[in-house]
Design a protein around this motif. Structure first.
Motif, PDB file in Angstrom:
ATOM      1  N   GLY A   1      -1.525   6.664   5.723  1.00 59.85           N
ATOM      2  CA  GLY A   1      -1.681   7.408   6.969  1.00 59.85           C
ATOM      3  C   GLY A   1      -2.847   6.966   7.833  1.00 59.85           C
ATOM      4  N   VAL A   2      -3.270   5.717   7.690  1.00 65.43           N
ATOM      5  CA  VAL A   2      -4.491   5.254   8.353  1.00 65.43           C
ATOM      6  C   VAL A   2      -4.468   5.440   9.871  1.00 65.43           C
ATOM      7  CG1 VAL A   2      -3.692   2.850   8.379  1.00 65.43           C
ATOM      8  CG2 VAL A   2      -6.129   3.337   8.534  1.00 65.43           C
ATOM      9  N   PHE A   3      -3.309   5.224  10.512  1.00 69.12           N
ATOM     10  CA  PHE A   3      -3.185   5.423  11.963  1.00 69.12           C
ATOM     11  C   PHE A   3      -2.142   6.494  12.297  1.00 69.12           C
ATOM     12  CE2 PHE A   3      -4.411   0.896  11.454  1.00 69.12           C
ATOM     13  CZ  PHE A   3      -5.643   0.942  12.093  1.00 69.12           C
ATOM     14  N   ARG A   4      -1.806   7.306  11.354  1.00 71.41           N
ATOM     15  CA  ARG A   4      -0.727   8.281  11.524  1.00 71.41           C
ATOM     16  C   ARG A   4      -0.975   9.195  12.728  1.00 71.41           C
ATOM     17  NH1 ARG A   4       1.444  12.629   6.933  1.00 71.41           N
ATOM     18  NH2 ARG A   4       3.384  13.156   7.999  1.00 71.41           N
ATOM     19  N   TYR A   5       0.064   9.439  13.473  1.00 72.38           N
ATOM     20  CA  TYR A   5       0.057  10.318  14.645  1.00 72.38           C
ATOM     21  C   TYR A   5      -0.867   9.835  15.771  1.00 72.38           C
ATOM     22  CZ  TYR A   5       2.624  13.746  11.831  1.00 72.38           C
ATOM     23  OH  TYR A   5       3.553  14.377  11.051  1.00 72.38           O
ATOM     24  N   THR A   6      -1.260   8.578  15.731  1.00 73.87           N
ATOM     25  CA  THR A   6      -2.008   8.009  16.856  1.00 73.87           C
ATOM     26  C   THR A   6      -0.974   7.443  17.819  1.00 73.87           C
ATOM     27  OG1 THR A   6      -3.899   7.533  15.431  1.00 73.87           O
ATOM     28  CG2 THR A   6      -3.829   6.394  17.536  1.00 73.87           C
TER      29      THR A   6
ATOM     30  N   SER B   1       1.251   4.478   7.076  1.00 70.62           N
ATOM     31  CA  SER B   1       0.142   3.826   7.774  1.00 70.62           C
ATOM     32  C   SER B   1       0.268   3.899   9.288  1.00 70.62           C
ATOM     33  CB  SER B   1       0.032   2.355   7.343  1.00 70.62           C
ATOM     34  OG  SER B   1      -0.321   2.248   5.990  1.00 70.62           O
ATOM     35  N   PHE B   2       1.474   3.660   9.799  1.00 66.95           N
ATOM     36  CA  PHE B   2       1.693   3.626  11.248  1.00 66.95           C
ATOM     37  C   PHE B   2       2.672   4.713  11.706  1.00 66.95           C
ATOM     38  CE2 PHE B   2       0.386  -0.612   9.934  1.00 66.95           C
ATOM     39  CZ  PHE B   2      -0.596  -0.919  10.862  1.00 66.95           C
ATOM     40  N   TRP B   3       2.819   5.738  10.913  1.00 63.60           N
ATOM     41  CA  TRP B   3       3.765   6.821  11.200  1.00 63.60           C
ATOM     42  C   TRP B   3       3.534   7.373  12.613  1.00 63.60           C
ATOM     43  CZ3 TRP B   3       6.443  10.234   7.283  1.00 63.60           C
ATOM     44  CH2 TRP B   3       6.973  11.397   7.846  1.00 63.60           C
ATOM     45  N   ASP B   4       4.582   7.389  13.395  1.00 64.86           N
ATOM     46  CA  ASP B   4       4.566   8.015  14.727  1.00 64.86           C
ATOM     47  C   ASP B   4       3.493   7.427  15.649  1.00 64.86           C
ATOM     48  OD1 ASP B   4       5.611   9.632  16.642  1.00 64.86           O
ATOM     49  OD2 ASP B   4       4.751  11.495  15.895  1.00 64.86           O
ATOM     50  N   THR B   5       3.312   6.105  15.580  1.00 64.91           N
ATOM     51  CA  THR B   5       2.437   5.434  16.544  1.00 64.91           C
ATOM     52  C   THR B   5       3.313   4.831  17.649  1.00 64.91           C
ATOM     53  OG1 THR B   5       2.507   3.334  15.332  1.00 64.91           O
ATOM     54  CG2 THR B   5       0.724   4.867  14.789  1.00 64.91           C
TER      55      THR B   5
ATOM     56  N   PHE C   1       6.268   2.825   8.735  1.00 60.41           N
ATOM     57  CA  PHE C   1       6.509   2.766  10.185  1.00 60.41           C
ATOM     58  C   PHE C   1       7.474   3.867  10.617  1.00 60.41           C
ATOM     59  CE2 PHE C   1       5.308  -1.442   8.733  1.00 60.41           C
ATOM     60  CZ  PHE C   1       4.330  -1.811   9.655  1.00 60.41           C
ATOM     61  N   HIS C   2       7.483   4.938   9.889  1.00 61.36           N
ATOM     62  CA  HIS C   2       8.378   6.056  10.164  1.00 61.36           C
ATOM     63  C   HIS C   2       8.200   6.544  11.609  1.00 61.36           C
ATOM     64  CE1 HIS C   2      10.617   9.784   8.972  1.00 61.36           C
ATOM     65  NE2 HIS C   2       9.867  10.315   9.933  1.00 61.36           N
TER      66      HIS C   2
END
Length: 289
Positions: free
Chosen positions: A194-199, A220-224, A243-244
């Motif tokens: 979740g490092v960048f999640r929701y960004t 890691s990139f969820w919802d970016t 990448f969800h």
């Protein structure tokens, strides 16, 4: 009994247990070193102890057989060491380790080897104006810990000046920030969960060709808002939901000599703009990837 005074020399580590002096009805003074300890009930309840002398320094000579010194009415204060001009390695204020300057920027001290966990979590207090973070070229930084900038909603940029020694970015380190782009240093080996999640503002992630990255962890990139991503050749696994719901993601490029072995379930789930992905022979693909 006639025992009235107990003197224990400094440098002697003594633990005085319960009832050690029971029955010593004439005992009225202890002279103890600072390494001694006294349990509840170590002196007899029938005595009146009117002096417990605890020296603050080792005496230079043995006192006379009957010590006469009484404790000072006003103890001399022990001077405390002044803080070093160099910033400490551990922040003292959770959520605002270092307040930003007038432009909203924080420069990470060069002697920090890690940005501690939750150092700027929620960017509380005077850190509410944090807009950018700079990591200088002489930085000794090795890791950015979990939740370091968690939900810093005004943080738009993080800049790495020159080469770095950074090897890991922890779980949720930039969760729900306002970053628009980031260049992942080539030295980074691990991106946390979740490092960048929701960004959702994050549209550009630059991963260099010579990247040492081996693992892209879950969400890691969820919802970016990323539009493309390069997977370097040392990455062997893309974790589930990495990448969800990256609805703007159109292109996934794998290094020509890639070592990718596993794409776990949900890795690209709901990436509605993604049209083509090249998957090397021998790669294991999870259900709903």
């Amino acid at each position: 009994t006639s025992l009235s005074t107990v003197y224990i020399p400094c440098g002697t580590s003594v633990g005085i247990s319960a009832n050690a002096f029971a029955g010593c009805t004439s005992l009225n003074a202890f002279n103890l070193p600072i390494t001694s300890s006294c349990s509840t009930g170590c002196a007899p309840s029938s005595t009146t102890i009117n002096a417990i002398c605890v020296p603050t320094a080792t005496p230079t000579a043995e006192p006379s057989a009957t010590p006469t010194a009484q404790p000072s009415a006003t103890p001399t204060a022990t001077p405390t060491a002044q803080p070093s001009a160099t910033p400490t390695l551990v922040p003292t204020s959770l959520g605002c380790a270092i307040a930003p300057d007038a432009n909203g920027n924080v420069v990470i001290p060069s002697d920090w080897t890690t940005i501690p966990e939750a150092a700027w979590k929620y960017c509380t207090g005077s850190c509410g104006s944090l807009k950018s973070v700079t990591i200088k070229s002489d930085s000794q930084l090795v890791s950015i810990s979990n939740n370091a900038f968690f939900r810093c909603r005004s943080l738009t940029a993080i800049t790495f000046s020159g080469s770095t020694t950074l090897t890991s970015i922890g779980d949720n380190a930039f969760y729900m920030t306002a970053l628009t782009s980031i260049k992942i240093p080539s030295s980074v080996v691990t991106l946390g969960n979740g490092v960048f999640r929701y960004t959702s503002t994050l549209t550009v992630v630059d991963i260099p060709v010579n990247s040492q990255l081996t693992v892209i962890n879950g969400k890691s990139f969820w919802d970016t808002g990323i539009q493309s991503i390069y997977i370097p050749n040392k990455v062997k696994s893309i974790a589930g939901s990495s990448f969800h719901r990256c609805a703007s993601l159109k292109t996934v490029t794998l290094a020509s000599n890639n070592q990718l072995k596993t794409i776990n379930g949900g890795s690209f789930y709901n990436c509605t703009s993604l049209s083509t992905v090249y998957i090397p022979c021998g790669t294991s693909v999870g259900i709903s990837a």
